[in-house]
Design an enzyme around this catalytic site. Structure first.
Site, PDB file in Angstrom:
ATOM      1  N   ASP A  79     -35.509   5.019  26.788  1.00  0.00           N
ATOM      2  CA  ASP A  79     -34.755   6.064  26.082  1.00  0.00           C
ATOM      3  C   ASP A  79     -34.195   5.555  24.761  1.00  0.00           C
ATOM      4  O   ASP A  79     -34.108   4.348  24.526  1.00  0.00           O
ATOM      5  CB  ASP A  79     -33.615   6.592  26.959  1.00  0.00           C
ATOM      6  N   ASP A 116     -34.406   0.459  18.995  1.00  0.00           N
ATOM      7  CA  ASP A 116     -33.576   0.170  20.180  1.00  0.00           C
ATOM      8  C   ASP A 116     -33.931   1.216  21.236  1.00  0.00           C
ATOM      9  O   ASP A 116     -33.447   2.326  21.189  1.00  0.00           O
ATOM     10  CB  ASP A 116     -32.106   0.256  19.785  1.00  0.00           C
ATOM     11  N   GLU A 146     -30.868   4.131  29.750  1.00  0.00           N
ATOM     12  CA  GLU A 146     -29.967   2.996  29.554  1.00  0.00           C
ATOM     13  C   GLU A 146     -28.775   3.387  28.693  1.00  0.00           C
ATOM     14  O   GLU A 146     -27.630   3.026  28.972  1.00  0.00           O
ATOM     15  CB  GLU A 146     -30.727   1.842  28.881  1.00  0.00           C
TER      16      GLU A 146
END
Length: 487
Positions: A79, A116, A146
């Site tokens: 995610d 990220d 996360e």
């Protein structure tokens, strides 16, 4: 859409990252990306497991001659944080990320990039695809959600993974090895209000606090950036006391783990006080620019006339809310005395939103010391209970305690020194890596976190350095080749 990044080197990694940018994957809405990863593993003919919550595990056997090596888990999360500039038209649930290359960096147009942790996922995919790498048994563990709750890591069951070493590829500085991280806890605050009538002879304004940099509430909290909620409420307290302002609605911040870049409020002012109110706002904009200086060069605080709202937040709740937000702790609370330059404890007053008779306030507290999180939570509870709000806590996750005797740490230090002639820095991170949670389920794992250089994650300024992605890939390949023999 710009596919130029797919042509960068190492091409396999960048091609995979480009594919991920084309698949919507905001936290809690990353189902299409989970499906993609499941199909990816199966398309390679590798054993692929999808657990009950959507974590993906893909196993690749050792290359010939490496069967006796310790098993390695390559771990990243699928995610991404969905943040965009207010003037950017983008739907994170349907639209691809628009990437471009600038001055040696890959970034996105007005949105978060998703490096990220898309770069880590792309690297794991490239290892699984590679026919020219030497490595022992490899498992890719791609976790879900996360960023918004560590859901995937928390739900991972013991016994599914077979490896001995976890390489978490979710750090953001090339040349640094991370051996510890902070734990965290969410504070959830609720004010309940009644609708109040708009006073006669009032005019309404929409206040906009914009142009702040925001950023990752763990990594960037030390940079002293402006918090849009704090700045908005600082002015509101003055304006209520001096210009008889009344608050109709507030909408500040959007994600608990992102420093709020923007906040918007609708207020009413007695018509006779309108000019003085605007002068006060302009004065506060100058005050904020002076205080924050070069840290927030694009800060903007404006007021625009708007239609009168149908109702206001009752005056008692309005004042309690303002006092609570003003008094609530925010920013760095304490620096580590054990590791120079490391933030030990912090909190981020992330969200303040009103609607349907409620105002919700959310903050994320972090610390590498569990008792410090408890103390900070107690302080937060005291502030908001004194202000008449309901307070609860959730989303707790443990920190990851450094192990300086780690065998994989020694291996990766040796590999880096042999390859580049210098020793990598050993650090802990003031962010919530999944290692703490995963290590609770698999206490025998030897864990390291590393990655390429990423700047401004969790904000639309997010970018990843192209050169360091190449270095990261070389380092990963050499590390896999150098993993110790299993005893």
């Amino acid at each position: 859409m710009n596919d130029e990044i797919a042509k960068l080197s190492p091409q396999g990694l960048w091609e995979n990252f480009y594919k991920l940018t084309q698949i919507p994957r905001p936290s809690k809405k990353e189902g299409k990306a989970i499906d993609f990863m499941e199909e990816f593993g199966k398309s390679l003919g590798l054993e692929t497991i999808r657990d009950e919550v959507g974590n993906i595990i893909i196993r690749k056997p050792a290359t010939p001659g490496y069967e006796d090596r310790m098993g390695v888990i390559l771990q990243s999360h699928i995610d991404m944080v969905p943040q965009k500039n207010s003037d950017k038209e983008h739907n994170f649930e349907t639209d691809p990320i628009e990437t471009y290359i600038e001055d040696g960096w890959v970034t996105a147009s007005g949105t978060t990039l998703g490096a990220d942790n898309g770069i880590g996922v792309a690297a794991a995919m490239a290892v699984l695809q590679a026919n020219d790498m030497e490595h022992g048994p490899v498992e890719a563990l791609i976790t879900m959600d996360e960023e918004a709750g560590m859901t995937g890591a928390n739900a991972l069951k013991p016994g599914i993974l077979q490896g001995d070493i976890l390489l978490n590829m979710d750090s953001e500085d090339e040349g640094e090895l991370y051996v510890g991280c902070a734990g965290g806890c969410d504070a959830n605050v609720k004010f309940t209000y009644t609708d109040a009538e708009v006073p006669a002879d009032s005019v309404a304004f929409k206040l906009s606090m914009t142009g702040l940099k925001g950023g990752h509430s763990g990594m960037d909290i030390i940079l002293g950036r402006g918090n849009a909620n704090k700045l908005m409420f600082r002015f509101l307290k003055f304006a209520v006391a001096n210009d008889e302002v009344r608050l109709a609605s507030i909408d500040g911040g959007s994600l608990r783990n992102a420093i709020p870049r923007e906040a918007f409020a609708v207020v009413t002012v007695p018509a006779a006080n309108a000019d003085e109110f605007i002068e006060s706002l302009e004065e506060y904009e100058e005050i904020y620019k002076s205080e924050l200086g070069s840290v927030e060069p694009f800060l903007s605080f404006t007021a625009e006339k708007t239609d009168l709202p149908s109702s206001l937040i009752d005056e008692v709740t309005q004042d309690d809310l303002i006092n609570g937000v003003i008094a609530a702790p925010n920013g760095v609370m304490r620096m580590s005395t054990d590791m120079e330059g490391l933030t030990e404890t912090s909190t981020n007053l992330a969200i303040v939103k009103s609607g349907n008779g409620e105002v919700i306030v959310q903050a994320l507290m972090r610390s590498s010391v569990n008792t410090a999180i408890e103390a900070l939570a107690s302080k937060m509870e005291s502030v908001f209970r004194l202000a008449g709000a309901e307070v609860s806590f959730g989303g707790q996750y443990p920190g990851w305690k450094p192990n300086m005797d780690s065998p994989i740490l020694k291996t990766m230090q040796d590999v880096y020194q042999k390859k580049w002639g210098k020793v990598p820095e050993i650090k802990a991170i003031h962010a919530g890596l999944e290692c703490g949670i995963l290590g609770s389920a698999y206490p025998h794992w030897d864990m390291i976190s590393f990655g390429p250089t990423i700047r401004f994650p969790h904000s639309p300024d997010e970018k990843v350095n192209i050169e360091t992605v190449g270095l990261f890939w070389e380092y990963l390949a050499e590390t896999l080749k150098s993993v110790p023999v299993k005893k």
